[in-house]
Scaffold this motif. Sequence first.
Motif, PDB file in Angstrom:
ATOM      1  N   ASP A 171       0.815  -1.213   0.000  1.00 53.13           N
ATOM      2  CA  ASP A 171       0.000   0.000   0.000  1.00 53.13           C
ATOM      3  C   ASP A 171       0.849   1.263   0.000  1.00 53.13           C
ATOM      4  O   ASP A 171       0.461   2.290  -0.552  1.00 53.13           O
ATOM      5  N   CYS A 172       2.005   1.209   0.634  1.00 59.82           N
ATOM      6  CA  CYS A 172       2.906   2.362   0.665  1.00 59.82           C
ATOM      7  C   CYS A 172       4.329   1.854   0.436  1.00 59.82           C
ATOM      8  O   CYS A 172       4.900   1.181   1.300  1.00 59.82           O
ATOM      9  N   SER A 173       4.878   2.164  -0.727  1.00 58.76           N
ATOM     10  CA  SER A 173       6.207   1.659  -1.090  1.00 58.76           C
ATOM     11  C   SER A 173       7.210   2.802  -1.149  1.00 58.76           C
ATOM     12  O   SER A 173       7.025   3.754  -1.920  1.00 58.76           O
ATOM     13  N   PRO A 174       8.266   2.763  -0.341  1.00 61.15           N
ATOM     14  CA  PRO A 174       9.287   3.818  -0.399  1.00 61.15           C
ATOM     15  C   PRO A 174      10.109   3.713  -1.679  1.00 61.15           C
ATOM     16  O   PRO A 174      10.424   2.615  -2.144  1.00 61.15           O
ATOM     17  N   ILE A 175      10.429   4.856  -2.263  1.00 59.43           N
ATOM     18  CA  ILE A 175      11.234   4.909  -3.481  1.00 59.43           C
ATOM     19  C   ILE A 175      12.426   5.819  -3.226  1.00 59.43           C
ATOM     20  O   ILE A 175      12.258   6.978  -2.834  1.00 59.43           O
ATOM     21  N   GLN A 176      13.617   5.325  -3.442  1.00 63.48           N
ATOM     22  CA  GLN A 176      14.829   6.089  -3.187  1.00 63.48           C
ATOM     23  C   GLN A 176      15.111   7.036  -4.344  1.00 63.48           C
ATOM     24  O   GLN A 176      15.018   6.662  -5.520  1.00 63.48           O
ATOM     25  N   VAL A 177      15.453   8.268  -4.020  1.00 61.60           N
ATOM     26  CA  VAL A 177      15.750   9.276  -5.034  1.00 61.60           C
ATOM     27  C   VAL A 177      16.980   8.863  -5.836  1.00 61.60           C
ATOM     28  O   VAL A 177      17.998   8.445  -5.274  1.00 61.60           O
ATOM     29  N   GLY A 178      16.881   8.975  -7.154  1.00 63.54           N
ATOM     30  CA  GLY A 178      18.015   8.692  -8.021  1.00 63.54           C
ATOM     31  C   GLY A 178      18.227   7.231  -8.335  1.00 63.54           C
ATOM     32  O   GLY A 178      19.194   6.875  -9.019  1.00 63.54           O
ATOM     33  N   VAL A 179      17.345   6.357  -7.842  1.00 65.16           N
ATOM     34  CA  VAL A 179      17.476   4.921  -8.081  1.00 65.16           C
ATOM     35  C   VAL A 179      16.250   4.441  -8.856  1.00 65.16           C
ATOM     36  O   VAL A 179      15.113   4.723  -8.476  1.00 65.16           O
ATOM     37  N   GLN A 180      16.482   3.720  -9.955  1.00 67.87           N
ATOM     38  CA  GLN A 180      15.368   3.233 -10.759  1.00 67.87           C
ATOM     39  C   GLN A 180      14.521   2.251  -9.959  1.00 67.87           C
ATOM     40  O   GLN A 180      15.040   1.363  -9.285  1.00 67.87           O
ATOM     41  N   PHE A 181      13.207   2.423 -10.049  1.00 64.03           N
ATOM     42  CA  PHE A 181      12.259   1.586  -9.307  1.00 64.03           C
ATOM     43  C   PHE A 181      11.363   0.865 -10.307  1.00 64.03           C
ATOM     44  O   PHE A 181      10.787   1.490 -11.199  1.00 64.03           O
ATOM     45  N   THR A 182      11.250  -0.444 -10.170  1.00 70.53           N
ATOM     46  CA  THR A 182      10.462  -1.244 -11.103  1.00 70.53           C
ATOM     47  C   THR A 182       9.381  -2.015 -10.356  1.00 70.53           C
ATOM     48  O   THR A 182       9.630  -2.543  -9.270  1.00 70.53           O
ATOM     49  N   PHE A 183       8.186  -2.035 -10.929  1.00 70.46           N
ATOM     50  CA  PHE A 183       7.110  -2.836 -10.356  1.00 70.46           C
ATOM     51  C   PHE A 183       6.276  -3.422 -11.490  1.00 70.46           C
ATOM     52  O   PHE A 183       6.417  -3.035 -12.655  1.00 70.46           O
TER      53      PHE A 183
ATOM     54  N   TYR B  36      -4.263   3.067 -20.322  1.00 74.27           N
ATOM     55  CA  TYR B  36      -4.097   4.521 -20.246  1.00 74.27           C
ATOM     56  C   TYR B  36      -3.762   4.889 -18.807  1.00 74.27           C
ATOM     57  O   TYR B  36      -4.484   4.518 -17.885  1.00 74.27           O
ATOM     58  N   THR B  37      -2.672   5.602 -18.602  1.00 70.85           N
ATOM     59  CA  THR B  37      -2.184   5.874 -17.248  1.00 70.85           C
ATOM     60  C   THR B  37      -2.045   7.371 -16.997  1.00 70.85           C
ATOM     61  O   THR B  37      -2.007   8.180 -17.924  1.00 70.85           O
ATOM     62  N   MET B  38      -1.948   7.718 -15.723  1.00 70.62           N
ATOM     63  CA  MET B  38      -1.609   9.078 -15.307  1.00 70.62           C
ATOM     64  C   MET B  38      -0.422   8.989 -14.349  1.00 70.62           C
ATOM     65  O   MET B  38      -0.553   9.148 -13.136  1.00 70.62           O
ATOM     66  N   PRO B  39       0.756   8.724 -14.889  1.00 66.75           N
ATOM     67  CA  PRO B  39       1.935   8.503 -14.041  1.00 66.75           C
ATOM     68  C   PRO B  39       2.620   9.812 -13.673  1.00 66.75           C
ATOM     69  O   PRO B  39       2.370  10.860 -14.293  1.00 66.75           O
ATOM     70  N   PRO B  40       3.500   9.778 -12.676  1.00 62.94           N
ATOM     71  CA  PRO B  40       4.346  10.942 -12.413  1.00 62.94           C
ATOM     72  C   PRO B  40       5.364  11.097 -13.530  1.00 62.94           C
ATOM     73  O   PRO B  40       5.515  10.219 -14.386  1.00 62.94           O
ATOM     74  N   LEU B  41       6.057  12.219 -13.533  1.00 61.92           N
ATOM     75  CA  LEU B  41       7.076  12.451 -14.551  1.00 61.92           C
ATOM     76  C   LEU B  41       8.157  11.371 -14.499  1.00 61.92           C
ATOM     77  O   LEU B  41       8.486  10.851 -13.428  1.00 61.92           O
ATOM     78  N   TYR B  42       8.671  11.034 -15.661  1.00 64.45           N
ATOM     79  CA  TYR B  42       9.802  10.118 -15.829  1.00 64.45           C
ATOM     80  C   TYR B  42       9.457   8.666 -15.526  1.00 64.45           C
ATOM     81  O   TYR B  42      10.354   7.845 -15.354  1.00 64.45           O
ATOM     82  N   MET B  43       8.167   8.325 -15.472  1.00 60.38           N
ATOM     83  CA  MET B  43       7.792   6.920 -15.343  1.00 60.38           C
ATOM     84  C   MET B  43       7.436   6.390 -16.724  1.00 60.38           C
ATOM     85  O   MET B  43       6.701   7.024 -17.472  1.00 60.38           O
ATOM     86  N   TYR B  44       7.958   5.231 -17.064  1.00 62.62           N
ATOM     87  CA  TYR B  44       7.705   4.661 -18.384  1.00 62.62           C
ATOM     88  C   TYR B  44       7.679   3.145 -18.301  1.00 62.62           C
ATOM     89  O   TYR B  44       8.049   2.569 -17.290  1.00 62.62           O
TER      90      TYR B  44
END
Length: 290
Positions: free
Chosen positions: A253-265, A282-290
């Motif tokens: 439900d709440c996943s920490p993401i480290q700044v500057g490190v690529q995160f994959t799910f 169709y998604t509404m992701p934050p910037l730089y998510m692909y």
Amino acid sequence: MPNATSTLDCTTSSNTCGGYTSISINEYCTDFSVLSDSSSGQISTIENITAGSQFCVAFNGMYWIGLQSTKCSGSGRKKRGHNSGHGSGPTRPTVSTTTVAGCYSTSAGWSIGCCIDLTVRPDGFINTPPVATIISPITIPINTITNITIPVIDADDDYLSCRWAQKTTALDECGDVCQMAPGSTLDNDDCVLTYNSTGKTVGQYYAVTLMVEDYYDSSTPTPFSSVPVQFLIHIVSATACPLQPTISSNLSDCSPIQVGVQFTFTLTIVQGCPGTTLQDVYTMPPLYMY
């Protein structure tokens, strides 16, 4: 869609807006759906604002696509009552319905905004407002009842509530489409909109304009902040498959993401009915998510 020069402006004339300067809302495109002919986008800007400031910001301009509106041809803009201040007042409804009558318009004015309060909370912190995102348009089959859950999170873990946007002396939250989704019932506490499309016409669009508010607790009468959520409902023909696809992920439900490190799910999508094919994601992701 705002043009390249559109800005989010301070609408409070009684002070200097804490040093706030108008910012561009020319967002970066993050996804596009060919099927629904719609795009999503995000933009982030840093502002230096004086602590303790209280003011409102809004984007006013452009027009919605052709939809139901209070701006009717030949009669001009209908008058609406004004409430003092912003927020939901001393009491909050738990369930509310749309009651405003309107007509089809291709020139319904667009207004979206919020009020910023940088005073210190009772717990000694400056408030962090809730975040709410939703895909638009939402397609609803004719002659059905559909529950639309507004996804909302709050970093302060405050009590959250939703209400219909309104036009007040402090802020125009909804332009010419205030409460223009007839057949809707809003569960204010759970932020769930129940929409009844019975009697509507296939192809019609309706605008839903809401405000998400965070409170210190459920008994607090005045919100810390009010965040706008606006989207379209599109009435479509009945489908042979009444079941929506189900989406799950390998995230907590709440996943920490480290700044500057690529995160994959991983997202897993399962069709609602046998023999159907998934045509678009169709998604509404934050910037730089692909």
